[in-house]
Design an enzyme around this catalytic site. Structure first.
Site, short mmCIF file in Angstrom:
data_model
loop_
_atom_site.label_atom_id
_atom_site.label_comp_id
_atom_site.label_asym_id
_atom_site.label_seq_id
_atom_site.Cartn_x
_atom_site.Cartn_y
_atom_site.Cartn_z
CG ASP A 1 34.26 36.89 38.91
OD1 ASP A 1 34.71 37.14 37.78
OD2 ASP A 1 34.91 37.05 39.96
CG ASP B 1 40.00 41.64 38.82
OD1 ASP B 1 38.83 41.99 39.04
OD2 ASP B 1 40.38 40.45 38.88
C1 DGJ Z 1 37.72 38.31 40.08
C2 DGJ Z 1 36.91 39.57 40.15
O1 DGJ Z 1 37.19 40.40 39.08
C3 DGJ Z 1 37.18 40.24 41.49
O2 DGJ Z 1 36.55 41.48 41.54
C4 DGJ Z 1 36.69 39.33 42.57
O3 DGJ Z 1 35.31 39.18 42.45
C5 DGJ Z 1 37.38 37.98 42.46
N1 DGJ Z 1 37.31 37.43 41.13
C6 DGJ Z 1 36.78 37.00 43.43
O4 DGJ Z 1 37.29 35.75 43.27
#
Ligand code: DGJ
Length: 745
Positions: free
Chosen positions: A471, A541
């Site tokens: 990430d 997301d």
């Molecule tokens: C952003 C990601 O896109 C989410 O899926 C998740 O992993 C969060 N960060 C975790 O902090």
């Protein structure tokens, strides 16, 4: 496929029957770009496509001369590919032909990611060296043509080959002139949780661009640009795509000049870039891909999907079926322990799910997003038996175990920050801007990359981990390299991304069996540079099925289904509050690398039955969804906008799956036919519907149909008003087409 050099005509012709690129050394030695487009017959001179004998700009300053790598200050007043200042500070450059090489295959651009070949016979590369007498600057402009692909890969290496040092201020991967301006520019724009929306505008005189200066390619614009004719659609007409194999600041731009020509530039964003070359030093640009299609936007996507899936992605997982996963993020956020994880994994396993992914919160004391990034040590309060303990329990269920990391970040409240505050990016004397209570590590410093590689190799070796979600949740502010001298501060952003690539290279080399998925708060760095290391990405997301229709449609313009992570999540959706049917959520997420992002223990018995059936359906058709040819049918960005459809065709053509979606329902609906594409007109397909049942729309289409009928007349999605009144919003249906031998099957 071959590259032809006709010395008498001073002409290069790269051709493969699908696309032709014609370059010519003009009379003054500059390199002209006469044609990139439809295939031209080999063995002929094409001088007539360029300007009359061109000896330089005297008396024709500003003329629309097409150049392969234009420079400023010598009479071409359009945007340049290269701006460089020599010892006297002047930036005018006259690049003249020096020599050239034609070679089989394609050279690596290491340490930059790039497309590749597995055998030299797959491609041929032309490298033309241009030189500027005054500064001693030399530029190797590189063009690769591939067998069977309607595209050209381009890059350039710029060398201070004389005795003076040179400062690069703009070093584009590509500049390309098109002889007219009858184009609509197509871009992928958006924001966090709203990535890759298709935006279109007719080009106008002047400059129009997509760009990033945030240190990552970004959710706001993708490093992709297409030009289509006003009449071009998904299936018909001319179009070009330009895609940059890069994950940092970029510029994708179209400039319409005074004479109605269009110059496209693609490369590192120039305002946040400079690079100092000492004598003898060289700089290589990222790779740019240009695709030409006369079969519409669909033709562009076919070419990019094939290239990115098969000759950009690499490693063990390039061709392997990807597992159906469940991720705990939206189910638990930071609030979990080992027993809770195992309980969810067991519940998902019973439904057929194959991989359990432990997201953020497993390390340091991370009970929220205020702390612990950088401290990659398991939190034994939550996982008393460490990663290995929980991974083994999950593996004992018959599932793989995956782990989330965010290597590039550090929390001010962390041991790492306390030990190395200077590793966090910032400008001495200036306050640091925090986002999500975190700072960014300076990946341009080798000691930072070394440290992260050591620590993360330990983590990944500490447990049987088969998947990593990498990430990256904030962009760079106060950009500054503490160890760079003032005259090299313009190198900061590029050095940062080279550091990211280096860490990726080390981890993927050390753990070839691990499947990497890239993520940047969703699709904030979903680009070809990342795809070279991580064959799939978390697309957004936003897991809301309706939002995902737009996001996945847009993403698919450039990126294959095998690169798009797509999950079913709980309702009300956590990003929009929208409630959509479970079947719709799956019908959208199927077109990608499928998974779940919810608490399976919270499902009702009926929902569990439905999910088990969904998982089995995806597993049965995994090859179609992950490696199939994706064909966009009805766009959420044009026309009715409430009706959307697309399809995927199995690589062997034996199966196709059509997704049909309705956003807002309508009373007394209009008739609706969905005409398919890409089928064999002669073949007979047995059509069945999903979800199964006596739904009139399914029943109306069930049975044997010829490919010709399905393409010429289509599926019939008529609803009478009584039936329509029962449907509600957000419904979806899938149609499975299986090729059969006879009509009776
Ligand atoms: C952003 C990601 O896109 C989410 O899926 C998740 O992993 C969060 N960060 C975790 O902090």
């Amino acid at each position: 496929m071959t590259i032809e050099w006709r010395a008498d005509d001073r002409q290069f012709h790269l051709h493969n029957g699908l696309v032709s690129l014609v370059l010519r050394v003009y009379e003054d030695g500059s390199l002209g770009h006469l044609h990139l487009g439809g295939a031209l017959p080999p063995g002929r001179a094409y001088r007539q496509l360029g300007p009359d004998p061109f000896d330089g700009f005297s008396n024709r300053v500003g003329d629309p001369i097409p150049f392969a790598y234009p420079t400023p200050g010598i009479g071409d007043f359009r945007v340049p590919a290269l701006v460089a200042a020599g010892a006297d500070g002047a930036t005018a450059l006259s690049l003249r032909y020096h020599d050239h090489r034609i070679s089989a295959g394609k050279p690596s651009l290491d340490p930059l990611p790039s497309t590749y070949v597995e055998a030299d016979a797959e491609a041929e590369t032309l490298e033309v060296t241009l030189a500027d007498g005054q500064t001693g600057l030399q530029v190797d402009v590189r063009f690769t043509i591939f067998e069977g692909r309607p595209l050209i890969a381009r890059s350039a290496t710029i060398r201070a080959a004389g005795t003076q040092s040179v400062d690069l201020r703009t070093a584009m991967s590509l500049a390309m002139d098109l002889p007219d301006a009858d184009w609509v520019m197509v871009g992928l724009a958006g924001a966090w949780a709203r990535e890759t929306h298709v935006v279109e505008r007719a080009v106008v005189p002047g400059r129009q661009s997509a760009t990033s200066i945030r240190g990552a390619s970004g959710a706001q614009h993708n490093p992709f640009l297409a030009l289509r004719r006003p009449t071009t659609d998904e299936a018909r007409g001319e179009a070009y795509a330009f895609s940059l194999v890069y994950s940092g600041n970029f510029l994708a731009e179209a400039e319409v000049g005074a004479f109605g020509t269009t110059r496209v530039r693609l490369g590192i964003e120039p305002e946040t870039f400079s690079w100092h070359l000492d004598p003898g030093a060289a700089f290589t640009t990222p790779e740019a891909i240009v695709v030409y299609s006369d079969t519409g936007l669909g033709g562009l996507s076919d070419a990019l999907h094939g290239l990115f899936r098969d000759r950009l992605a690499r490693g063990t997982w390039r061709d392997r079926p990807r597992p159906i996963l469940i991720n705990n993020w939206e189910a638990t956020y930071f609030d979990f322990d080992a027993d809770r994880l195992v309980e969810m994994a067991a519940s998902a396993r019973a439904l057929g799910v194959e991989l359990f992914v432990l997201d953020d919160g497993w390390f340091g004391a991370r009970d929220g997003d205020t702390t612990s990034l950088g401290d990659w040590v398991v939190d034994r309060r939550k996982l008393p038996d460490g990663l290995e303990g929980v991974a083994r329990r999950i593996m004992a269920l018959g599932m793989g175990f995956g782990l989330w990391i965010e290597p590039e970040m550090v929390s001010p409240d962390s041991h790492l920050y306390r030990a190395h505050p200077d590793w966090a990016i910032g400008i001495p004397g200036r306050a640091r801007t925090e986002t999500r209570q975190q700072l960014v590590l300076d990946m341009g410093r080798p000691e930072v990359v070394d440290h992260l590689a050591d620590v993360l190799i330990d983590v990944l070796a500490s447990a049987p981990i088969s998947y990593v979600k990498w990430d990256m949740n904030r962009n760079i502010t106060e950009p500054y390299g503490l160890e760079l001298p003032p005259e090299r501060q313009g190198e900061f952003f590029h050095r940062y991304i080279l550091g990211v690539y280096e860490l990726y290279r080390r981890l993927t080399t050390r753990f070839p069996e691990i499947l990497f998925e890239s993520c940047a708060s969703g699709g904030g760095r979903l680009d070809p540079g990342m795809l070279a290391f991580a064959p799939q990405a978390w697309t957004s997301d936003d897991t809301d099925a309706i939002e995902r229709l737009r996001i996945q449609w847009g993403t698919s313009l450039a990126y294959p289904l095998s690169s798009m992570g797509a999950h079913v999540s709980a309702v009300p959706n956590h990003q929009t509050g929208r409630v959509t049917p479970l079947s719709t959520r799956a019908a959208v997420a199927y077109f990608g690398v499928f998974g779940y992002e919810l608490d399976p223990t919270a499902l009702t018995a009926a929902e569990r039955d439905e999910v088990a059936e969904q998982v089995a359906f995806y597993a049965r058709h995994r090859d179609v969804f992950q490696r199939g040819r994706f064909v966009r049918l009805e766009s959420p960005f044009s026309g009715d906008r409430d009706r959307v459809s697309w399809m995927a065709l199995a690589p062997d053509g034996a199966t196709a799956i059509v997704g049909v979606y309705r956003i807002l329902n309508r009373p007394t609906p209009e008739t609706h036919r969905v005409r398919l594409r890409g089928l064999d007109p002669e073949a007979v397909y047995r059509v069945s519907g999903w979800p199964a049942g006596d739904d009139p729309m399914v029943v109306a289409n069930t049975g044997p149909r010829t490919g010709a009928e399905l393409m010429a007349a289509g599926l019939r999605l008529d609803r009478d008003r009584h039936y329509a009144a029962t449907l509600g919003d957000f419904w979806a249906r899938l149609f499975v087409l299986e090729r059969v031998e006879t009509d009776e099957a």
